[in-house]
Design an enzyme around this catalytic site. Structure first.
Site, PDB file in Angstrom:
ATOM      1  N   LYS A 146      94.113  73.040  -7.104  1.00  0.00           N
ATOM      2  CA  LYS A 146      94.530  74.171  -6.279  1.00  0.00           C
ATOM      3  C   LYS A 146      94.134  75.432  -7.054  1.00  0.00           C
ATOM      4  O   LYS A 146      94.944  76.044  -7.763  1.00  0.00           O
ATOM      5  CB  LYS A 146      96.038  74.092  -6.021  1.00  0.00           C
ATOM      6  CG  LYS A 146      96.496  74.907  -4.836  1.00  0.00           C
ATOM      7  CD  LYS A 146      97.901  74.508  -4.426  1.00  0.00           C
ATOM      8  CE  LYS A 146      98.548  75.511  -3.487  1.00  0.00           C
ATOM      9  NZ  LYS A 146      97.903  75.696  -2.206  1.00  0.00           N
TER      10      LYS A 146
HETATM   11  N1  PMP Z   1      94.996  72.007   1.730  1.00  0.00           N
HETATM   12  C1  PMP Z   1      94.979  73.266   1.288  1.00  0.00           C
HETATM   13  C2  PMP Z   1      93.675  73.962   1.155  1.00  0.00           C
HETATM   14  C3  PMP Z   1      96.173  73.927   0.957  1.00  0.00           C
HETATM   15  O1  PMP Z   1      96.163  75.190   0.529  1.00  0.00           O
HETATM   16  C4  PMP Z   1      97.394  73.246   1.112  1.00  0.00           C
HETATM   17  C5  PMP Z   1      98.685  73.937   0.780  1.00  0.00           C
HETATM   18  N2  PMP Z   1      99.022  73.780  -0.551  1.00  0.00           N
HETATM   19  C6  PMP Z   1      97.365  71.914   1.564  1.00  0.00           C
HETATM   20  C7  PMP Z   1      96.156  71.328   1.867  1.00  0.00           C
HETATM   21  C8  PMP Z   1      98.628  71.111   1.703  1.00  0.00           C
HETATM   22  O2  PMP Z   1      99.119  70.795   0.439  1.00  0.00           O
HETATM   23  P1  PMP Z   1     100.666  70.572   0.195  1.00  0.00           P
HETATM   24  O3  PMP Z   1     101.121  69.613   1.218  1.00  0.00           O
HETATM   25  O4  PMP Z   1     100.767  70.046  -1.178  1.00  0.00           O
HETATM   26  O5  PMP Z   1     101.318  71.905   0.356  1.00  0.00           O
END
Ligand code: PMP
Length: 304
Positions: A157
């Site tokens: 991320k």
């Molecule tokens: N894909 C992207 C690009 C994101 O920014 C997020 C949000 N964090 C997600 C998927 C979903 O991830 P999560 O369920 O861990 O929030």
């Protein structure tokens, strides 16, 4: 953003307004940070952070994919999130830990830049707008492709990754849609600008994985586990445009977006244009879990 009284910054709790970094910090120029988005919900037993340890593990892994050594361990970061939530008056809140290269050199190689870490918490309402969870959202296929896994590690991320997301979502909004869906370089569906994607066909749930250039969402993982516990088959595979358009149901998953039905993709209506049965079932189970109403998953909650 609803400002709070305090912020955790490099190991200390300080006033919100003192959470500053110099404009010549490496991260500002090159997006050299990694971050998390975590949610804390009010429950009958007090506030509860959802899958805190998994988020902190992903933060550390995101750092290591970029060769960034975050100078705090899992336990310290978990505790810092708990401490900052305790100090906040906000009921439901969003927690944003970020680790970034600070002030030293402007060479792209961040060699001597310190790694700074901040953790803030604040109130953040419905990410995809009021009514999105009940009525669903209108999406568009982005003209911008998701960056290739051969260019950047999509499973991290990374702050800079979100320029790609920003292009997609601003284009979608400009054209009157709620959210963008990005294709990857192989012309399979990747994900939303900040959400993973699921489709439902004939009672089976499908989603993709890291090979489709996605962030491996913690909500995605939760939903896969929930499906398996309630005997809904989940198939992980590349999702084509055809799969998407012919799906009975489509939904997004994400910490901020929770489980959001998708009711259309450009001019194509998904199913009857209303949130589908399996989508609503999973949404209800997920919301019960985060609100502390489902004991099977209480190990996912850190009660404050
Ligand atoms: N894909 C992207 C690009 C994101 O920014 C997020 C949000 N964090 C997600 C998927 C979903 O991830 P999560 O369920 O861990 O929030």
């Amino acid at each position: 953003m609803d400002k709070n009284s305090s912020i955790w910054y490099n190991g200390k709790i300080t006033n919100w307004d003192d959470g500053q970094t110099h404009v010549m910090s490496h991260v500002i120029h090159y997006g050299s940070g990694v971050f998390e988005g975590i949610k804390c919900y009010e429950t009958d037993n007090g506030r509860a952070i959802f899958r805190l340890d998994d988020h902190i593990q992903r933060l550390i892994q995101s750092g290591s994919l970029y060769g960034m050594d975050i100078p705090y361990g899992n336990n310290e970061l978990n505790q810092a999130c708990i401490d900052i939530v305790k100090l906040s008056e906000t009921g439901d809140s969003y927690i944003r830990p970020i680790a970034f290269y600070g002030y030293d050199t402007l060479g792209v190689n961040p060699k001597n830049c310190p790694v700074n870490v901040a953790i803030a918490t604040f109130y953040w309402g419905a990410y995809l707008g009021d009514g999105a969870l009940d009525k669903g959202v209108r999406t568009t296929i982005s003209p911008w492709k998701k960056f290739s896994i051969h260019s950047m590690p999509a499973i991290a991320k990374g702050s800079g990754h979100y320029l790609n997301s920003m292009l997609a979502v601003t284009d979608a909004k400009k054209r009157g849609f709620d959210e963008a869906i990005l294709m990857n370089e192989d012309d399979f569906i990747s994900e939303g600008s900040g959400q993973n994607i699921f489709i439902v066909k004939d009672g089976t749930v499908y989603t993709n994985d890291e090979k489709s250039s996605i962030l491996l969402g913690i909500t995605r993982d939760s939903l896969i586990k929930i499906c398996s516990n309630i005997n809904i088959d989940v198939i992980i595979k590349n999702i084509s445009m055809d799969d998407l358009l012919k799906a009975d149901e489509v939904f997004f998953s994400g910490t901020a977006s929770e489980v959001t039905p998708v009711c259309s993709v450009d001019e194509h209506t998904i199913g009857n244009g209303k949130p589908g049965e399996i989508t609503l079932k999973l949404q209800k189970i997920y919301m019960d879990i985060v609100r502390g109403k489902n004991d099977t998953y209480s190990h996912w909650l850190t009660i404050i």
